[in-house]
Design an enzyme around this catalytic site. Structure first.
Site, short mmCIF file in Angstrom:
data_model
loop_
_atom_site.label_atom_id
_atom_site.label_comp_id
_atom_site.label_asym_id
_atom_site.label_seq_id
_atom_site.Cartn_x
_atom_site.Cartn_y
_atom_site.Cartn_z
N GLY A 31 40.54 39.29 36.83
CA GLY A 31 41.89 38.73 36.81
C GLY A 31 41.99 37.36 36.16
CE1 TYR A 32 45.32 31.69 37.13
CE2 TYR A 32 44.29 31.00 35.08
CZ TYR A 32 45.20 30.80 36.08
OH TYR A 32 46.03 29.72 36.03
N GLY A 36 41.47 37.24 25.86
CA GLY A 36 40.29 38.10 25.85
C GLY A 36 40.57 39.39 26.62
CG HIS A 37 41.14 39.26 30.85
ND1 HIS A 37 41.28 37.91 31.13
CD2 HIS A 37 40.05 39.67 31.52
CE1 HIS A 37 40.31 37.55 31.95
NE2 HIS A 37 39.55 38.58 32.21
N GLY A 148 33.81 42.93 27.09
CA GLY A 148 33.84 41.89 26.07
C GLY A 148 32.44 41.43 25.69
CD GLN A 154 30.10 41.82 32.90
OE1 GLN A 154 30.02 41.17 33.93
NE2 GLN A 154 31.22 41.92 32.21
CB SER A 186 36.19 31.48 30.20
OG SER A 186 35.83 31.50 31.57
NE ARG A 188 33.19 30.65 36.59
CZ ARG A 188 32.55 31.81 36.62
NH1 ARG A 188 32.36 32.47 35.50
NH2 ARG A 188 32.08 32.29 37.75
P1 AMP Z 1 36.22 38.76 33.68
O1 AMP Z 1 37.60 38.91 34.22
O2 AMP Z 1 35.88 37.38 33.24
O3 AMP Z 1 35.18 39.41 34.56
O4 AMP Z 1 36.20 39.60 32.32
C1 AMP Z 1 36.67 40.93 32.26
C2 AMP Z 1 36.29 41.50 30.92
O5 AMP Z 1 36.88 40.70 29.89
C3 AMP Z 1 34.77 41.50 30.67
O6 AMP Z 1 34.41 42.69 29.99
C4 AMP Z 1 34.59 40.28 29.80
O7 AMP Z 1 33.46 40.38 28.95
C5 AMP Z 1 35.87 40.31 28.99
N1 AMP Z 1 36.14 38.97 28.45
C6 AMP Z 1 36.16 37.79 29.12
N2 AMP Z 1 36.39 36.76 28.28
C7 AMP Z 1 36.52 37.31 27.04
C8 AMP Z 1 36.77 36.78 25.73
N3 AMP Z 1 36.93 35.47 25.52
N4 AMP Z 1 36.83 37.64 24.69
C9 AMP Z 1 36.65 38.98 24.88
N5 AMP Z 1 36.42 39.55 26.09
C10 AMP Z 1 36.35 38.73 27.14
#
Ligand code: AMP
Length: 282
Positions: A31-32, A36-37, A148, A154, A186, A188
Site C-alpha cells: 500500500g501507500y 511504481g505501484h 517491480g 525479492q 518508494s 518510505r
Molecule cells: P511494496 O508496496 O513496496 O511492497 O511494493 C509492491 C510492489 O511494487 C513490489 O513488487 C515492488 O517491487 C514494486 N515497486 C515498489 N517501488 C517500485 C518502483 N519505484 N518502481 C517499480 N516497482 C516498484
C-alpha cells in the site's frame, strides 16, 4: 472496484471470473501507492482481464518493529488510486485473516536469500515475504503476478519459489519507476525530511556513476564499486551494503562480463532505502 477483506469472499468472486474464462492479473503490495505501484497495475490492466491488487503490510517480513510501526498507510487514498488505474478487486486482509491463531508454516528459499537484503535484514525477512506471497498466490490463483525491479532480489526469490514449488502462474518484473531527479519511488520516501531527501539522491547518482564507468570501459568490479562508493561518501551516506553481484545467484562477481546487478541499501535520515541497476559489460 470491489474492496474485499476476507479470503472466502475473494475466492468466490474470482471463481466466477474464472468460470467465464477470464485471466487474472495480480499485484501484491503493502500500500501507500506511488507511480511504481501504478505502473504494475497498468501492466496488469493491459495484459489480463481481471486485475486484483492486495494491500497488506506484512508483519512477518519486518525485522525492525519500529520500521513496521512507521510504515505509511492510507487505505482511502490507495482505493482512489487503484480505482483510477482500473483495478477490479482490492484485497485488504487483516493480519488475523492471513495469520490465524496457530499459524505455523514458513516458506524458505535458500541460496539467493543469503545475500544483500537477506544478509542485511536477516533470514526471517525473505521467509516472511515468500510465505505471504505463496499464501496470496494460493488465495488469488492468478495467471500472472507483477513485481517491480526496484526490489530485484525479492523478484528473484519469488521466481525461484514459483519454479521450485511448481506454482502455476507467470511472473512479470517491471522496470523501476523514478522521481524526475532519479530517486527510486518508494512508499518510505514520504518519511524523508528535506535534508534526507537531498541525501537520498546519492543512491541513484552512485548507480549512474557506476553505469558510466562501465560504459567508459572499466571492467574491474572493485573499481566500479569504488566509483559508486565515492558518490555515496561525498553525500555522507555509508551504505548497509553496496555490492556488484551475479544477476542469477546474487553472489559477488569477480569479473565483469555480460550482466551484473549493482545493489545498494542505506539508512538515510532514519529511513531504510534500497536501489539497484543492471550493469551491462560486453
Ligand atoms: P511494496 O508496496 O513496496 O511492497 O511494493 C509492491 C510492489 O511494487 C513490489 O513488487 C515492488 O517491487 C514494486 N515497486 C515498489 N517501488 C517500485 C518502483 N519505484 N518502481 C517499480 N516497482 C516498484
Amino acid at each position: 472496484m470491489n474492496v474485499i477483506r476476507v479470503i472466502p469472499e475473494l475466492r468466490t468472486a474470482l471463481d466466477a471470473h474464472r468460470r467465464d474464462g477470464k485471466t487474472i492479473g495480480f499485484v501484491p503490495t503493502m500500500g501507500y501507492f506511488h507511480d511504481g505501484h501504478r505502473s504494475l497495475m497498468r501492466r496488469a490492466r493491459e495484459t489480463t482481464d481481471v486485475v486484483v491488487v492486495s494491500l497488506f503490510v506484512n508483519p512477518a517480513q519486518f525485522n525492525d518493529p519500529k520500521d513496521l510501526a512507521a510504515y505509511p498507510r492510507d487505505e482511502e487514498r490507495d482505493f482512489g488510486i487503484a480505482s483510477e488505474e482500473g483495478v477490479d478487486l482490492v484485497f485488504v486482509p487483516a493480519p488475523g485473516e492471513m495469520y490465524p491463531p496457530g499459524f505455523a508454516t514458513s516458506v524458505s528459499v535458500g541460496g539467493i536469500t543469503e545475500h544483500l537484503e537477506g544478509a542485511s535484514r536477516g533470514a526471517g525477512h525473505f521467509a516472511g515475504v515468500a510465505t505471504v506471497v505463496a499464501k496470496l498466490f494460493n488465495i488469488v490463483e492468478p495467471n500472472t503476478a507483477f513485481f517491480g525491479q526496484k526490489d530485484a532480489q525479492q523478484a528473484l526469490v519469488i521466481r525461484r519459489m514459483v519454479r521450485d514449488l511448481d506454482l502455476r502462474l507467470g511472473i512479470e518484473v517491471c522496470p523501476t519507476v523514478r522521481e524526475p531527479d532519479g530517486l527510486a519511488m518508494s512508499s518510505r520516501n514520504v518519511r524523508l525530511d528535506t535534508a534526507a531527501r537531498q541525501q537520498a539522491l546519492a543512491l541513484s547518482t552512485a548507480l549512474l556513476a557506476a553505469e558510466k564507468s562501465v560504459a567508459d570501459g572499466t571492467r574491474d568490479p572493485k573499481a566500479v564499486v569504488a566509483t559508486a562508493r565515492e558518490v555515496l561518501a561525498h553525500a555522507g551516506v555509508s551504505p548497509e551494503y553496496l555490492e556488484l553481484v551475479s544477476t542469477d545467484t546474487l553472489s559477488p562477481v569477480r569479473e565483469l562480463r555480460g550482466e551484473a546487478l549493482l545493489a545498494v541499501a542505506a539508512q538515510i535520515g532514519g529511513v531504510r532505502l534500497i536501489d539497484n541497476t543492471i550493469l551491462h559489460a560486453e
